[in-house]
Design a protein around this motif. Structure first.
Motif, short mmCIF file in Angstrom:
data_model
loop_
_atom_site.label_atom_id
_atom_site.label_comp_id
_atom_site.label_asym_id
_atom_site.label_seq_id
_atom_site.Cartn_x
_atom_site.Cartn_y
_atom_site.Cartn_z
N TRP A 1 -15.17 48.17 8.75
CA TRP A 1 -14.47 46.67 8.68
C TRP A 1 -15.66 46.12 10.24
CZ3 TRP A 1 -12.84 45.36 4.16
CH2 TRP A 1 -11.83 46.18 3.61
N PRO A 2 -15.60 44.72 9.77
CA PRO A 2 -15.79 44.09 11.01
C PRO A 2 -14.86 44.34 11.93
CG PRO A 2 -16.73 42.83 8.83
CD PRO A 2 -16.24 44.22 8.49
N LYS A 3 -15.08 43.60 13.27
CA LYS A 3 -13.57 43.64 13.56
C LYS A 3 -12.67 42.45 13.57
CE LYS A 3 -15.63 44.70 18.32
NZ LYS A 3 -16.49 44.23 19.68
N SER A 4 -13.55 41.21 12.84
CA SER A 4 -12.23 40.08 12.25
C SER A 4 -11.45 40.63 11.12
CB SER A 4 -12.51 39.15 12.00
OG SER A 4 -14.13 39.26 11.16
N MET A 5 -11.87 41.93 11.02
CA MET A 5 -11.00 42.30 9.35
C MET A 5 -10.57 44.05 9.53
SD MET A 5 -13.78 41.64 6.67
CE MET A 5 -14.69 39.76 5.92
N ILE A 6 -10.06 44.20 10.98
CA ILE A 6 -9.55 45.46 11.74
C ILE A 6 -8.28 45.72 10.61
CG2 ILE A 6 -9.10 44.92 13.67
CD1 ILE A 6 -10.84 48.03 12.78
N THR A 7 -7.66 44.96 10.73
CA THR A 7 -6.26 44.93 10.42
C THR A 7 -6.36 44.30 9.01
OG1 THR A 7 -5.54 44.22 12.55
CG2 THR A 7 -4.10 44.04 11.03
N SER A 8 -6.62 43.28 8.80
CA SER A 8 -6.95 42.53 7.13
C SER A 8 -7.19 43.75 6.77
CB SER A 8 -7.14 41.40 7.85
OG SER A 8 -8.69 41.51 7.74
N GLY A 9 -8.08 44.86 6.81
CA GLY A 9 -8.69 45.26 5.63
C GLY A 9 -7.99 46.21 5.29
N PRO A 10 -7.03 46.53 5.91
CA PRO A 10 -6.26 47.71 4.89
C PRO A 10 -5.30 47.15 3.84
CG PRO A 10 -6.90 48.31 7.02
CD PRO A 10 -7.64 47.70 7.26
N LYS A 11 -5.09 46.22 4.36
CA LYS A 11 -3.84 45.20 4.21
C LYS A 11 -4.52 45.25 1.84
CE LYS A 11 0.17 43.58 2.95
NZ LYS A 11 1.29 44.27 2.18
N PHE A 12 -6.12 44.97 2.46
CA PHE A 12 -6.27 44.27 1.34
C PHE A 12 -6.69 44.86 0.16
CE2 PHE A 12 -11.16 44.93 -0.05
CZ PHE A 12 -11.04 43.67 -1.03
N ILE A 13 -7.00 46.39 0.75
CA ILE A 13 -6.68 47.26 -0.40
C ILE A 13 -5.47 47.96 -1.12
CG2 ILE A 13 -7.65 49.20 -0.12
CD1 ILE A 13 -9.70 49.93 1.89
N GLU A 14 -4.83 47.61 0.02
CA GLU A 14 -3.61 47.52 -0.78
C GLU A 14 -3.17 46.38 -1.84
OE1 GLU A 14 0.96 48.66 0.59
OE2 GLU A 14 -0.19 47.83 2.22
#
Length: 304
Positions: free
Chosen positions: A235-248
Motif C-alpha cells: 500500500w502507499p503510505k496514505s493507505m497503510i492502515t486503511s488498506g487491510p480494513k478495505f480488504i476485510e
C-alpha cells in the motif's frame, strides 16, 4: 473519488502487460471485470491492490524454476578451481539425483508438484528414471544412500506443506520411514528448489529441518509483501492502515470467511495476504478477493 488519471494509467499498464506477454489475455486475467466489484469510494484502494498484483506467466515460472536449480551449482565450486572441473562435478551431481515433489496431506494428481516433476525432465534434462513419487523416492534412497535428494515445486508459502512431506512416514519393507529420518541416517543433504519462496516459508523450513535441507529458490517474497501486515509495502503510505480494513470489508461483502488463516480466509492461507498468481494456479496464500467467484464476485484470476 478515485483519480481518473490513475485509473487510466493502471488500465494502460495492464494492457501493456498483455501486449508484452507478461499477462495473458482477458480469459485468464480480467482487471476490468474485477474492478467492477467495487463501489466508487473503494476504487482507490482496489487500484492500489491491483497495482501490486504479480502474475507469473508460464515462461517466467519456468525461468525461475530453472534458476533455482542452476544456483545449486555454485555450492560445488571451489575458489581457484577451473570451470572444467566444476562442470564435471555438476554433471556428476545431476546424474546422481533422486528427484521427488512436495505433496499435501492427501496427495492429489492435480498437485503442482507433479507438474514440476515433469518440468524437471523437460526443462532441466533430468532423466525420467531419476524422478520418483515420494514413497518410491524413499525406497530408492534407501537402496542407494550415496544419491542426492531433490524436491521440486512451484511455490513455498508457509513452508508447512514441505515440513509435512519431510516428516511423513512411508512403509518401507514393514518399517515406517520419513525423509527426515532417512537423510539423518545417510548423513547426506537434501535440496529443495521452488520457483518462488516466501520469507516465512524459508524461515520455517530451516527452523524444522536445520541444514539437512538446502533451499534454493528463483525468487524470494519478503514478509512486507503481504497486503495485511502492519508495515506492508503493498500500500502507499496514505493507505497503510486503511488498506487491510478495505480488504476485510469487501471480503465480507463477497462472502469470504474469517477462518483464522484457513484456506479461503480473507487474509489468505496462514494469513499470508499475498498478491500473486501463476498461469497454472493461484496459491492458497493469495488474497481470495483476487480469485473468489461466489455471490456474484468477479475474479481477477481463476484458481487453476
Amino acid at each position: 473519488m478515485p483519480s481518473k488519471t490513475s485509473h487510466a494509467f493502471l488500465a494502460e499498464k495492464c494492457e501493456s502487460f498483455v501486449d508484452f506477454g507478461l499477462w495473458p489475455l482477458v480469459s485468464e486475467v480480467d482487471p476490468h471485470s474485477w474492478l467492477s466489484n467495487f463501489e466508487p469510494s473503494e476504487l482507490d484502494h482496489a487500484l492500489a491492490l491491483l497495482d501490486s498484483f504479480m502474475f507469473y506467466p508460464e515462461h517466467l515460472t519456468r525461468q525461475l524454476f530453472s534458476a533455482a536449480f542452476q544456483k545449486l551449482s555454485s555450492g560445488l565450486h571451489i575458489p581457484g578451481e577451473s570451470f572444467t572441473a566444476t562442470k564435471l562435478k555438476w554433471n556428476a551431481f545431476c546424474q546422481n539425483l533422486v528427484v521427488t515433489y512436495v505433496t499435501g496431506e492427501e496427495p492429489n494428481p492435480t498437485d503442482s508438484g507433479y507438474k514440476f516433476a515433469r518440468m524437471t525432465r523437460q526443462l532441466l534434462g533430468i532423466p525420467e528414471e531419476e524422478i520418483f513419487h515420494p514413497q518410491d523416492a524413499i525406497r530408492e534412497l534407501h537402496s542407494n544412500p550415496s544419491k542426492h535428494l531433490l524436491f521440486v515445486d512451484d511455490f513455498v508459502g508457509s513452508g508447512n506443506q514441505f515440513i509435512d512431506t519431510w516428516r511423513r512416514r512411508y512403509n518401507l519393507n514393514g518399517n515406517y520411514v520419513s525423509f527426515s529420518s532417512l537423510i539423518r541416517t545417510n548423513s547426506t543433504t537434501a535440496y529443495y528448489t521452488p520457483a518462488i519462496c516466501t520469507e516465512r516459508g524459508e524461515r520455517t523450513i530451516y527452523q524444522y529441518c536445520g541444514r539437512s535441507v538446502m533451499l534454493s529458490y528463483g525468487n524470494l517474497i519478503p514478509r512486507r509483501n503481504s497486503a495485511v501486515c502492519i508495515d506492508s509495502i503493498v500500500w502507499p503510505k496514505s493507505m497503510i492502515t486503511s488498506g487491510p480494513k478495505f480488504i476485510e470489508t469487501v471480503s465480507r461483502r463477497a462472502g469470504i470467511p474469517d477462518d483464522r488463516g484457513a484456506v479461503d480466509d480473507w487474509r489468505g492461507f496462514h494469513e499470508l495476504g499475498l498478491t500473486i498468481a501463476f498461469a497454472h494456479s493461484t496459491p492458497d496464500a493469495t488474497l481470495p478477493i483476487f480469485y473468489w467467484e461466489k455471490n456474484g464476485w468477479r475474479p481477477l484470476v481463476r484458481r487453476s
